[in-house]
Write a protein that holds these residues in place. Structure first.
Motif, short mmCIF file in Angstrom:
data_model
loop_
_atom_site.label_atom_id
_atom_site.label_comp_id
_atom_site.label_asym_id
_atom_site.label_seq_id
_atom_site.Cartn_x
_atom_site.Cartn_y
_atom_site.Cartn_z
N LEU A 76 -0.01 7.04 -0.05
CA LEU A 76 -0.55 5.31 0.12
C LEU A 76 -1.39 5.04 -1.63
O LEU A 76 -1.88 6.07 -2.32
CB LEU A 76 -2.20 5.54 0.62
CG LEU A 76 -2.35 5.23 2.31
CD1 LEU A 76 -3.18 5.46 3.71
CD2 LEU A 76 -1.56 4.20 2.54
N GLU B 243 0.68 -1.45 0.31
CA GLU B 243 -0.03 0.48 -0.28
C GLU B 243 0.23 1.66 -0.40
O GLU B 243 0.01 2.05 -0.67
CB GLU B 243 -1.16 0.17 0.97
CG GLU B 243 -1.94 -1.32 1.32
CD GLU B 243 -2.91 -0.69 2.46
OE1 GLU B 243 -2.78 0.09 2.68
OE2 GLU B 243 -3.51 -2.01 2.83
N LYS C 90 -3.47 3.81 -2.76
CA LYS C 90 -5.16 4.29 -2.58
C LYS C 90 -5.70 5.42 -3.62
O LYS C 90 -6.82 5.88 -3.92
CB LYS C 90 -5.85 3.05 -1.78
CG LYS C 90 -5.87 4.50 -0.65
CD LYS C 90 -6.43 3.31 0.23
CE LYS C 90 -6.46 4.26 1.95
NZ LYS C 90 -7.60 3.38 2.75
#
Length: 192
Positions: A185, A171, A187
């Motif tokens: 991160l 991540e 995401k």
């Protein structure tokens, strides 16, 4: 024909990978696809040990590949490709691999030992859309991100070039935003 003598002439009696002149020997590139000079290179004891024993690999020793990867001799290029592939997580070897060119047949030979192939337990970094992020890729932030430990906010739409990967956590990636190295991160990024 004495292979060692011919390789010595070809290499000017230096290791064809790091140019050392100490304790040189003939190294046959496995699996043997060619014969004679086209299947062998002259290497020093240090290079040979690190090629054959991945646990002994010293990444800084292999910075010599910056020069030897441009050799006109196929066995030298094949071993250079394999070592750069082994070290790609260091960051700089990936840059060299991106510049390196091998003919299709030579690339097959380089890949024949499985060097550079992803391992089963390899951590794979993916962006918000599921695209695989590799070291050296560029990403763009898809959300404003406050940077911990500073008053800076990394703005949405900011491009982060030449990211490096965290090899323990899928991540996390790292990159420079406004001259500051930060952890991001995955995401919150999209691969460019």
């Amino acid at each position: 024909m004495n292979i060692e003598r011919e390789l010595g002439k070809r290499s000017k009696h230096q290791c064809e990978l790091c140019t050392s002149t100490e304790k040189l020997s003939v190294f046959e590139v496995q699996p043997p696809k060619k014969e004679g000079l086209e299947a062998n290179l002259l290497v020093c004891e240090v290079c040979k040990d690190q090629i054959e024993n991945p646990d002994n690999t010293d990444p800084n020793h292999w910075r010599c590949l910056n020069d030897s990867m441009w050799s006109e001799h196929t066995p030298v290029k094949v071993i250079a490709w394999r070592m750069l592939s082994r070290l790609r997580k260091e960051g700089w070897p990936q840059d060299l691999l991106d510049m390196m060119y091998l003919e299709e047949e030579d690339l097959e030979w380089a890949k024949a030992t499985g060097e550079g192939a992803p391992s089963e337990n390899q951590i794979i970094h993916r962006d918000s859309n599921g695209a695989v992020i590799e070291a050296g890729d560029s990403v763009v932030l898809i959300k404003d991100l406050p940077v911990k430990g500073s008053s800076m906010v990394a703005k949405r739409g900011t491009a982060v070039r030449r990211v490096s990967l965290d090899h323990e956590n899928a991540e996390y990636i790292e990159g420079k935003v406004d001259g500051q190295q930060i952890v991001i991160l995955t995401k919150f990024v999209k691969k460019i």
